[in-house]
Every structure is written in C-alpha cells, then in structure tokens.
Design an enzyme around this catalytic site. Structure first.
Site, mmCIF file in Angstrom:
data_model
loop_
_atom_site.group_PDB
_atom_site.id
_atom_site.type_symbol
_atom_site.label_atom_id
_atom_site.label_comp_id
_atom_site.label_asym_id
_atom_site.label_seq_id
_atom_site.Cartn_x
_atom_site.Cartn_y
_atom_site.Cartn_z
ATOM 1 N N HIS A 14 32.333 3.429 -8.518
ATOM 2 C CA HIS A 14 30.954 3.557 -8.037
ATOM 3 C C HIS A 14 30.612 5.018 -7.771
ATOM 4 O O HIS A 14 29.588 5.532 -8.237
ATOM 5 C CB HIS A 14 30.803 2.724 -6.754
ATOM 6 C CG HIS A 14 29.546 2.961 -5.984
ATOM 7 N ND1 HIS A 14 28.491 2.077 -5.985
ATOM 8 C CD2 HIS A 14 29.166 3.976 -5.165
ATOM 9 C CE1 HIS A 14 27.515 2.541 -5.217
ATOM 10 N NE2 HIS A 14 27.916 3.699 -4.702
ATOM 11 N N GLU A 15 31.466 5.697 -7.028
ATOM 12 C CA GLU A 15 31.189 7.097 -6.695
ATOM 13 C C GLU A 15 31.212 7.976 -7.943
ATOM 14 O O GLU A 15 30.404 8.905 -8.077
ATOM 15 C CB GLU A 15 32.199 7.599 -5.663
ATOM 16 C CG GLU A 15 32.168 6.866 -4.326
ATOM 17 C CD GLU A 15 30.798 6.882 -3.664
ATOM 18 O OE1 GLU A 15 30.014 7.823 -3.918
ATOM 19 O OE2 GLU A 15 30.505 5.948 -2.894
ATOM 20 N N HIS A 60 27.975 7.831 -9.736
ATOM 21 C CA HIS A 60 26.876 8.559 -9.102
ATOM 22 C C HIS A 60 26.610 9.897 -9.808
ATOM 23 O O HIS A 60 25.500 10.428 -9.745
ATOM 24 C CB HIS A 60 27.167 8.815 -7.626
ATOM 25 C CG HIS A 60 26.648 7.735 -6.719
ATOM 26 N ND1 HIS A 60 25.365 7.250 -6.805
ATOM 27 C CD2 HIS A 60 27.240 7.069 -5.690
ATOM 28 C CE1 HIS A 60 25.178 6.321 -5.883
ATOM 29 N NE2 HIS A 60 26.302 6.181 -5.204
ATOM 30 N N GLU A 93 22.106 3.455 -6.274
ATOM 31 C CA GLU A 93 23.248 2.662 -5.822
ATOM 32 C C GLU A 93 23.519 1.494 -6.762
ATOM 33 O O GLU A 93 24.676 1.138 -7.008
ATOM 34 C CB GLU A 93 23.004 2.161 -4.399
ATOM 35 C CG GLU A 93 22.887 3.255 -3.357
ATOM 36 C CD GLU A 93 24.146 4.108 -3.254
ATOM 37 O OE1 GLU A 93 25.253 3.572 -3.475
ATOM 38 O OE2 GLU A 93 24.030 5.305 -2.939
ATOM 39 N N ASP A 149 26.950 0.836 -8.706
ATOM 40 C CA ASP A 149 27.694 -0.427 -8.591
ATOM 41 C C ASP A 149 28.045 -0.969 -9.974
ATOM 42 O O ASP A 149 29.155 -1.457 -10.208
ATOM 43 C CB ASP A 149 26.861 -1.463 -7.838
ATOM 44 C CG ASP A 149 26.895 -1.258 -6.328
ATOM 45 O OD1 ASP A 149 27.778 -0.527 -5.841
ATOM 46 O OD2 ASP A 149 26.033 -1.827 -5.636
#
Length: 403
Positions: free
Chosen positions: A250-251, A254, A310, A314
């Site tokens: 997830h990060e 980003h 977000e 995800d």
C-alpha cells in the site's frame, strides 16, 4: 545543503497576509474581534494543556469530546500514561522498545518482504500498456530509487537522550514545558543543517503505522507495526504477507497514486508523464473514485475523490503483496484463503456512528469495511480463491484496473 541565510518557505502563499488580516482585526469591530481571538487562544491553550493538569481540566475536555466525537468513556490511566510518554518522549521510548522487543532478524525479514514486493511491482510496470515505454521506464526508475527505512534508523538521533537529567519526578506539566522548549531549541539549530533524505521527521520507531513521502521517495515501516497482529516470526507467510505485506505494498503504491505520480524518482514535483499517459491514468483512477463514491454509510456516500489516493494504494498493496507471496511460497488453498483473511482482519474496527459520520467528511481513508469490500471485489484472485460465482458482488463482471 541549507541556504545561508535560511529562507522560510510558505507552501500556502497567502498565509501571512491572511493571518495579518485576522490578528489585526482589519475591517471588524476591534473590541469584539480581539475578545474572540483571546477566547480562542485561551481555549487552545487549555485544550492542549488539559491532559497534563488535574481532573477538572481532563473532565472538561472529555465532555467536549463526548459532544464532538461521540466518545463515551475516558481513556484508561495506563493508556494515558503510555500515550503521553511515547508522544512526548518518542525517541527515548522507541530506543527502549527496540532494545527490549525487536530482534534484528525481524527487521531483516521485513526488508526481504519489501524487496520481493518491489520486484513484483517492477515486473508489473513492464506490462502496463496504458503507459508508453519512456514513462514505464521512468516509473521503474522511481521504484528502484525508493528507499526503505525499516524498524529504526541506522543512526539514532540525539533526542534519545536530549531530556536526560532535566525532568522532575513530581512536576508533570512543567516537564511538558521542558520537553517542548528543548525541542524548539533543537529545531532552531536544524535550520542551519542539511536535511537527511531519510529523516524520520515527526514519527518514531515505536509508532504503529507505515508511511510514504513523495518529496523524498522514501518508505518508512517503524518497528511498532512489525509485531502482532500484523507480523510475527511464528506466523505463516500467508498471515504476514496478508497483513504487513499488504500494508507495505500500500505504501509503495502511494508513490504512484493521484498525488505521488506527480513526483519523480528524486522527489521533485514536475510532469514526468506525457499528456496521454496522464489522461489514461485519470480515466482508470476515475473508475476507482466512482466505485468508492457508490458506497454508503449511515445514509451518506463516501467521497470517492477525497479517498482516491488511499483506495489506489489499497488496490496496489493487495496485488503486489499477493503476487510476491504466491511467487515465493507457492501456497495451497488454505494458505491462499488465510492471506485474504489476514488482510480483512487488518481493517476490523468498532466505530461510533458520530465518529464515522465525521470521518466521511474529513478522512482521506475510506471506511474500513469498504477498504476490504472495495479492494477485494476488484481483485480477481480473491474471487478465484473463494469460488465467488460470476456476477456476485465480490466477483463483478467489470473491474477497475490501474496498477
């Protein structure tokens, strides 16, 4: 290198002019305006200091939180003590936590997991057909240049022992002042020092979180999140990848969401995609935005535009963690299911209706249930693993595809 003399960069360009209008009460009744400003400043002072004063102050703030957030019970004393110590003495607390509970092998395992997820992400970029070759290569370069800070810094900062011998055993509020004063003094010194690219900033190794910074193209996974229920040496790879692995993915994603995509491999903000690629990205991101906008909670729709970054992260997190897990461990049916169970359990929560309604207006994260449903319904491997029939809510005929 720092500028000499230092310069103040105001990201909100009209800040100083606006604040000057406010504090000078320009165009307003001076007496009424100054009275309002004094009341506001007193309120903020008491609100910030209340946790460190006697019960009458604590009770007053709690009553306000009941009205604003729907909070029912005051926080238990041990939690108050823990939160205070780790917030005010974050680096000191982190050093103790790492020394006593965080073995080096756990850090190495997390780095290996991150490297394998990055490898799958990189391989996927090579087949991203809505990007032309030059943009795909630039995206891979950015991913290659992304650094990982895992567990704790290689070199601990001076703040670990900054307040040693300077605090009282009896003056709680006074200690808060000492800690704050020492922090401000150190901040003044840092103005004249180079800023390390991998600086932890205002975060600490003890924090239960992970985060990505587009301005330096770096990813932090503190020791606080590399523990149960997200990770444990005795957990199966399915559980570790389904929980911590999806968070790491997830990060990483980003760096390529609606904000991260505007920054290059060095963290500079400029257009490194062609107009056609940007248009393709926006069209595919728009599908995700519209999907989440269709979800409803307590009679209000999720703001898909607010939660887009977000939701994109995800979706990338589950994909690249899954592919890394399957490639490395060749799991059977039970472990495949466990991966998704671990991912879903990560977002289990109990939230008051008033707090949930407030979050719909301000939180950039989608409500937890939709982080699970919205993400997994768009991921074919979930439907395959659980045998969801075609056309079912978790196995729709069409899906959003981005990364």
């Amino acid at each position: 290198q720092p500028l000499d003399p230092p310069r103040l960069v105001a990201k909100q360009g009209d800040y100083f002019a606006t604040i000057d209008d406010i504090v000078s009460c320009r165009g307003a009744d001076r007496d009424a305006c100054y009275s309002t400003i004094r009341a506001y400043m007193l309120f903020k002072l008491l609100l910030n200091y209340a946790p460190y004063l006697d019960e009458s102050f604590v009770d007053a703030v709690h009553a306000w939180h009941v009205v604003k957030y729907g909070v029912r019970a005051k926080q238990q004393r041990w939690k108050v003590c823990y939160n205070s110590a780790t917030a005010l003495l974050g680096w000191s607390s982190s050093a103790l936590f790492v020394e006593r509970t965080f073995p080096p092998a756990r850090r190495a395992s997390t780095i290996a997991m991150l490297d394998s997820i990055r490898m799958e992400f990189r391989a996927s970029l090579a087949h991203t057909r809505w990007m032309e070759p030059e943009s795909r290569k630039a995206a891979q370069d950015k991913l290659d240049n992304m650094f990982f800070e895992v567990g704790y810094p290689e070199r601990w900062p001076e703040s670990v022992r900054r307040n040693a011998g300077k605090l009282s055993e009896t003056a709680y509020a006074a200690n808060v002042d000492v800690i704050g004063r020492n922090a401000v003094e150190r901040a003044r010194q840092r103005v004249y020092e180079p800023v390390p690219r991998n600086s932890w900033g205002e975060s600490y190794p003890i924090v239960v979180n992970a985060y990505y910074s587009p301005s330096v193209n770096g990813l932090w996974v503190p020791a606080g999140i590399i523990q149960r229920p997200f990770f444990a040496d005795e957990f199966s790879p399915a559980r570790n990848y389904g929980a911590l692995g999806t968070i790491c993915g997830h990060e990483m994603t980003h760096g390529f969401d609606d904000v991260g995509r505007e920054y290059d491999a060095e963290g500079n903000r400029h257009g490194w995609w062609t107009p056609e690629v940007v248009s393709n990205f926006k069209a595919r991101a728009g599908c995700i935005r519209d999907l989440f906008s269709s979800y409803e909670l307590y009679g209000r729709h999720v703001n898909g535009r607010l939660t887009l970054g977000e939701a994109i992260a995800d979706r990338g997190g589950i994909k690249f963690a899954w592919e890394s897990f399957v490639e490395a461990h060749r799991p059977g049916d039970a472990d495949r299911r466990l991966f998704f169970v671990a991912m879903g359990q990560t977002w289990c929560e109990k939230q008051d209706e008033k707090g949930a309604r407030a979050a719909l207006l301000t939180d950039q994260h989608p409500p937890a249930r939709f982080r699970v449903i919205g993400t997994l319904s768009q991921f074919p491997a979930f439907a395959e693993t659980w045998g969801c029939p075609a056309g079912a809510p978790m196995n729709p005929a069409t899906r959003c595809e981005l990364w």
